[in-house]
Design a protein around this motif. Sequence first.
Motif, PDB file in Angstrom:
ATOM      1  N   ILE A  11       0.839  -1.208   0.000  1.00  0.00           N
ATOM      2  CA  ILE A  11       0.000   0.000   0.000  1.00  0.00           C
ATOM      3  C   ILE A  11       0.868   1.250   0.000  1.00  0.00           C
ATOM      4  O   ILE A  11       0.639   2.186  -0.772  1.00  0.00           O
ATOM      5  N   LEU A  12       1.877   1.244   0.882  1.00  0.00           N
ATOM      6  CA  LEU A  12       2.747   2.423   0.974  1.00  0.00           C
ATOM      7  C   LEU A  12       3.573   2.618  -0.296  1.00  0.00           C
ATOM      8  O   LEU A  12       3.955   3.742  -0.636  1.00  0.00           O
ATOM      9  N   GLU A  13       3.852   1.554  -0.998  1.00  0.00           N
ATOM     10  CA  GLU A  13       4.614   1.656  -2.237  1.00  0.00           C
ATOM     11  C   GLU A  13       3.766   2.145  -3.398  1.00  0.00           C
ATOM     12  O   GLU A  13       4.225   2.911  -4.243  1.00  0.00           O
ATOM     13  N   GLU A  14       2.503   1.716  -3.438  1.00  0.00           N
ATOM     14  CA  GLU A  14       1.661   1.991  -4.597  1.00  0.00           C
ATOM     15  C   GLU A  14       0.830   3.263  -4.467  1.00  0.00           C
ATOM     16  O   GLU A  14       0.515   3.905  -5.466  1.00  0.00           O
ATOM     17  N   ILE A  15       0.454   3.648  -3.250  1.00  0.00           N
ATOM     18  CA  ILE A  15      -0.433   4.800  -3.064  1.00  0.00           C
ATOM     19  C   ILE A  15       0.394   6.009  -2.620  1.00  0.00           C
ATOM     20  O   ILE A  15       1.131   5.919  -1.638  1.00  0.00           O
ATOM     21  N   PRO A  16       0.281   7.135  -3.313  1.00  0.00           N
ATOM     22  CA  PRO A  16       1.032   8.339  -2.904  1.00  0.00           C
ATOM     23  C   PRO A  16       0.651   8.774  -1.489  1.00  0.00           C
ATOM     24  O   PRO A  16      -0.525   8.805  -1.135  1.00  0.00           O
ATOM     25  N   ILE A  17       1.645   9.059  -0.683  1.00  0.00           N
ATOM     26  CA  ILE A  17       1.431   9.429   0.717  1.00  0.00           C
ATOM     27  C   ILE A  17       1.331  10.944   0.840  1.00  0.00           C
ATOM     28  O   ILE A  17       2.080  11.690   0.195  1.00  0.00           O
ATOM     29  N   ALA A  18       0.414  11.394   1.683  1.00  0.00           N
ATOM     30  CA  ALA A  18       0.207  12.835   1.874  1.00  0.00           C
ATOM     31  C   ALA A  18       1.477  13.507   2.397  1.00  0.00           C
ATOM     32  O   ALA A  18       2.248  12.921   3.155  1.00  0.00           O
ATOM     33  N   THR A  19       1.673  14.745   1.971  1.00  0.00           N
ATOM     34  CA  THR A  19       2.738  15.586   2.492  1.00  0.00           C
ATOM     35  C   THR A  19       2.383  17.031   2.165  1.00  0.00           C
ATOM     36  O   THR A  19       1.376  17.292   1.501  1.00  0.00           O
ATOM     37  N   HIS A  20       3.187  17.953   2.636  1.00  0.00           N
ATOM     38  CA  HIS A  20       2.917  19.347   2.261  1.00  0.00           C
ATOM     39  C   HIS A  20       3.745  19.704   1.024  1.00  0.00           C
ATOM     40  O   HIS A  20       4.786  19.109   0.761  1.00  0.00           O
ATOM     41  N   ASN A  21       3.235  20.661   0.268  1.00  0.00           N
ATOM     42  CA  ASN A  21       3.819  21.028  -1.017  1.00  0.00           C
ATOM     43  C   ASN A  21       4.326  22.454  -1.000  1.00  0.00           C
ATOM     44  O   ASN A  21       3.940  23.254  -0.157  1.00  0.00           O
ATOM     45  N   GLN A  22       5.177  22.736  -1.960  1.00  0.00           N
ATOM     46  CA  GLN A  22       5.665  24.100  -2.156  1.00  0.00           C
ATOM     47  C   GLN A  22       5.583  24.443  -3.636  1.00  0.00           C
ATOM     48  O   GLN A  22       5.763  23.564  -4.488  1.00  0.00           O
TER      49      GLN A  22
END
Length: 306
Positions: free
Chosen positions: A184-195
């Motif tokens: 799951i962690l490999e295939e689904i993009p994980i949330a983070t903050h953007n700039q």
Amino acid sequence: MTLPDVQADKPSVSVDLTRVGVSNIRKHVEIMKEDSDRPMILLSEFNISVDLPSDRKGANLSRNFEAIDEVLERALEKPVCEIESLCVEVAKEILDRHEYASRAEVNMESEFSMKKKAPVSEIRSQDIIKIFARAVATPEGVRNRVGTEVKGTTACPCAQGIMAERIREILGDIEVDRDKIDLILEEIPIATHNQRGRGTISIEAPVGYDVPIEKLIEIIERSMSSRIYELLKREDEAEVVEKAHKNPVFVEDAVRNMIAYIVDEFDNLPDNALVTAKQVNEESIHSHNAFAERVAELGELRKEIK
């Protein structure tokens, strides 16, 4: 009646000046590209200057206007392929017209319009990009610089790593298998903050070496997490967000990526070509911005990247 040349008088304080000139000269410039049958019109701003010796009160600034007007008029009669070649021509002529000067400098800034296609729908829009050039003429020769500033987006690797661990704990608490958690962690993009990032590259080299602005633009965009677009459909937004979150980069990573691409792409340039790569990230969850920069000759960078 002979009018006095007050600029040639001796000043009351005898000090050399590095630059004396005029700024904010706005001109239309026509650039002809090989793959187009119509010229590109740039609204450009010029700053031009010469050095001034200590025994002279002032520079003949009207000669700068004459030089730039005459050169640009000639440019309208024949295609100009690069903005830096235009700056070189103006700098050489300004130096010729100021017999007391040992250095002439021309700086030019413009906005460059590029057409972009959205990644999925391929809907077209325009992107306005800042480009700039500089030429310095001395009796020993001319060096010219060309560069651009491009916007993109970056995703923070640090916050993404923290979020990944939180997701791992939550999935573990509901008894999801460890192998499935890794998948799951490999295939689904994980949330983070953007700039929103602003990448800048400039390369200074002796006259005669080709530095295409389009290649610099491409390098900067490739160095961030994702390109940005003026117009996107919903399927395009999903693609851009997924791509950015699968390619997180720090501000430092973006500059290092630029350097690696420059070393790879510009094997035609000499070792003494001066490279400046800079990234500024406008933070989304902090009130400050982050930046990183590298300034070095290309030969030094080649030794570091083997």
